[in-house]
Design a protein around this motif. Sequence first.
Motif, PDB file in Angstrom:
ATOM      1  N   CYS A  81      -1.283  10.446   0.994  1.00  0.00           N
ATOM      2  CA  CYS A  81      -1.937  10.238   2.284  1.00  0.00           C
ATOM      3  C   CYS A  81      -3.247   9.476   2.142  1.00  0.00           C
ATOM      4  CB  CYS A  81      -2.173  11.591   2.969  1.00  0.00           C
ATOM      5  SG  CYS A  81      -0.671  12.402   3.538  1.00  0.00           S
ATOM      6  N   THR A  82      -3.944   9.678   1.037  1.00  0.00           N
ATOM      7  CA  THR A  82      -5.203   8.960   0.828  1.00  0.00           C
ATOM      8  C   THR A  82      -4.954   7.469   0.637  1.00  0.00           C
ATOM      9  OG1 THR A  82      -6.266  10.903  -0.150  1.00  0.00           O
ATOM     10  CG2 THR A  82      -7.227   8.746  -0.652  1.00  0.00           C
ATOM     11  N   ILE A  83      -4.030   7.137  -0.251  1.00  0.00           N
ATOM     12  CA  ILE A  83      -3.750   5.720  -0.522  1.00  0.00           C
ATOM     13  C   ILE A  83      -3.083   5.047   0.675  1.00  0.00           C
ATOM     14  CG2 ILE A  83      -2.467   4.113  -1.987  1.00  0.00           C
ATOM     15  CD1 ILE A  83      -2.772   6.087  -4.280  1.00  0.00           C
ATOM     16  N   ALA A  84      -2.149   5.754   1.312  1.00  0.00           N
ATOM     17  CA  ALA A  84      -1.359   5.135   2.375  1.00  0.00           C
ATOM     18  C   ALA A  84      -2.072   5.085   3.715  1.00  0.00           C
ATOM     19  CB  ALA A  84      -0.034   5.890   2.526  1.00  0.00           C
ATOM     20  N   PHE A  85      -2.849   6.122   4.059  1.00  0.00           N
ATOM     21  CA  PHE A  85      -3.305   6.257   5.444  1.00  0.00           C
ATOM     22  C   PHE A  85      -4.812   6.369   5.646  1.00  0.00           C
ATOM     23  CE2 PHE A  85       0.935   8.545   5.487  1.00  0.00           C
ATOM     24  CZ  PHE A  85       1.634   7.439   5.967  1.00  0.00           C
ATOM     25  N   LEU A  86      -5.577   6.675   4.589  1.00  0.00           N
ATOM     26  CA  LEU A  86      -7.016   6.833   4.781  1.00  0.00           C
ATOM     27  C   LEU A  86      -7.628   5.499   5.205  1.00  0.00           C
ATOM     28  CD1 LEU A  86      -9.269   8.925   4.602  1.00  0.00           C
ATOM     29  CD2 LEU A  86      -9.730   8.144   2.277  1.00  0.00           C
TER      30      LEU A  86
ATOM     31  N   SER B  13      -8.070   7.761  12.225  1.00  0.00           N
ATOM     32  CA  SER B  13      -9.307   8.543  12.224  1.00  0.00           C
ATOM     33  C   SER B  13      -9.158   9.696  11.231  1.00  0.00           C
ATOM     34  CB  SER B  13      -9.592   9.102  13.621  1.00  0.00           C
ATOM     35  OG  SER B  13      -8.629  10.088  13.982  1.00  0.00           O
ATOM     36  N   PHE B  14     -10.278  10.238  10.799  1.00  0.00           N
ATOM     37  CA  PHE B  14     -10.213  11.301   9.795  1.00  0.00           C
ATOM     38  C   PHE B  14      -9.459  12.519  10.314  1.00  0.00           C
ATOM     39  CE2 PHE B  14     -11.969  15.113   7.702  1.00  0.00           C
ATOM     40  CZ  PHE B  14     -11.663  14.789   6.384  1.00  0.00           C
ATOM     41  N   VAL B  15      -9.599  12.821  11.601  1.00  0.00           N
ATOM     42  CA  VAL B  15      -8.909  13.974  12.183  1.00  0.00           C
ATOM     43  C   VAL B  15      -7.392  13.773  12.134  1.00  0.00           C
ATOM     44  CG1 VAL B  15      -8.518  15.315  14.287  1.00  0.00           C
ATOM     45  CG2 VAL B  15     -10.843  14.596  13.669  1.00  0.00           C
ATOM     46  N   VAL B  16      -6.935  12.579  12.520  1.00  0.00           N
ATOM     47  CA  VAL B  16      -5.498  12.283  12.481  1.00  0.00           C
ATOM     48  C   VAL B  16      -5.002  12.289  11.041  1.00  0.00           C
ATOM     49  CG1 VAL B  16      -3.744  10.526  12.946  1.00  0.00           C
ATOM     50  CG2 VAL B  16      -5.532  10.991  14.638  1.00  0.00           C
ATOM     51  N   TRP B  17      -5.780  11.697  10.148  1.00  0.00           N
ATOM     52  CA  TRP B  17      -5.402  11.689   8.726  1.00  0.00           C
ATOM     53  C   TRP B  17      -5.257  13.100   8.194  1.00  0.00           C
ATOM     54  CZ3 TRP B  17      -7.988  13.612   4.411  1.00  0.00           C
ATOM     55  CH2 TRP B  17      -7.457  13.239   3.174  1.00  0.00           C
ATOM     56  N   LEU B  18      -6.175  13.967   8.584  1.00  0.00           N
ATOM     57  CA  LEU B  18      -6.129  15.362   8.135  1.00  0.00           C
ATOM     58  C   LEU B  18      -4.890  16.060   8.681  1.00  0.00           C
ATOM     59  CD1 LEU B  18      -8.012  17.044   6.352  1.00  0.00           C
ATOM     60  CD2 LEU B  18      -9.031  17.985   8.445  1.00  0.00           C
TER      61      LEU B  18
ATOM     62  N   ARG C 137       0.830  -1.209   0.000  1.00  0.00           N
ATOM     63  CA  ARG C 137       0.000   0.000   0.000  1.00  0.00           C
ATOM     64  C   ARG C 137       0.863   1.257   0.000  1.00  0.00           C
ATOM     65  NH1 ARG C 137      -5.307   1.017   3.824  1.00  0.00           N
ATOM     66  NH2 ARG C 137      -5.705   3.187   3.213  1.00  0.00           N
ATOM     67  N   LEU C 138       1.939   1.266   0.786  1.00  0.00           N
ATOM     68  CA  LEU C 138       2.832   2.420   0.836  1.00  0.00           C
ATOM     69  C   LEU C 138       3.602   2.575  -0.472  1.00  0.00           C
ATOM     70  CD1 LEU C 138       4.273   2.218   4.460  1.00  0.00           C
ATOM     71  CD2 LEU C 138       2.516   3.761   3.580  1.00  0.00           C
ATOM     72  N   ALA C 139       4.016   1.449  -1.042  1.00  0.00           N
ATOM     73  CA  ALA C 139       4.732   1.491  -2.310  1.00  0.00           C
ATOM     74  C   ALA C 139       3.838   2.059  -3.409  1.00  0.00           C
ATOM     75  CB  ALA C 139       5.220   0.092  -2.689  1.00  0.00           C
TER      76      ALA C 139
END
Length: 231
Positions: free
Chosen positions: A180-185, A189-194, A127-129
Motif C-alpha cells: 500500500c505504501t509503494i502503490a498508493f501513498l 489522502s492519508f485517511v483513504v490510504w489508511l 509502480r504497482l508491479a
Amino acid sequence: MFNLTWGILFVLVNFTLFTVSYRLFGKSGLYAWVAFATVIANIQVVKTIEVAGVITTLGNTIYASIYMATDLLNEKYGPQAARKAVWFGFFTLIASTIMMQMALVFTPQPGDLAQESLQTIFGMLPRLALASLAAYFISQLLDVRLFSYLRQRFPARSQLWIRMNGSTTLSQLVDSLVFCTIAFLGQYSFVVWLQILFTTYLFKFVISVASTPVLYIARRYHHPDDHQSTV
C-alpha cells in the motif's frame, strides 16, 4: 449478502484445492501451488468487490494460501525448503510479468477481441508491479524467518497454530504496509490510504486464521520424500 455467501464457498474451494495439491503431489505440489498462486493472485486483484459493506479486492484468499504453503514446507521440511518456495514464487511472478508485458506490445489484428481485456488485467503500472514484487519478497522471507524462530520457542506439534498465526500475522501486516505504501501513498489522502491498508490486512488476517485447521489436516499426510519434523 450474495458476495459473503459466495466468498465463504470461494475460500473453502481454495483451501480444498490447496490440500488436494499437497495430498496428491507432496512437496512438489506445494512448490507448484506457490507458483500458481502468485500468478492467480495478481490476476484476481484487478477485480474489486464489496463484502459485508467493505470494499476489497480479490486475490486475498489465494495470496494467503502462499503463506500456508511456505509454513507447511517449513513445518515438515525445514526453512531451506520454505525459502526455496519463496524464490520459486518470486521468479514465477517476475517471469509471468515480463512475458505478459512483452505480449501486450504486439500489434493486434483489426478483429482481435483480447487486447483490451489483457491490457486491463496485465497492463500493470510500473509502480504497482514494483509494489507487488517488493511486498511478496519481503513478507515471504520474513514469514519463513519468523516461523523458524517461533518453532524454536514453541516446538510442540500442538503449537503449530502459534507458529503459523504468529508468523503470518506479522508478515502479512508487513506485506500490506509495503504494497500500500509503494502503490498508493500519495495517490490518495492519508485517511483513504489508511482505510485501504486496514481493509487489505483485515481480509488477509481473517483468511489466515481460518486456514489454521487446514494446515493441521495437511500436516498429517505423508509422502515418500517426507522427513519427519523434529517437533
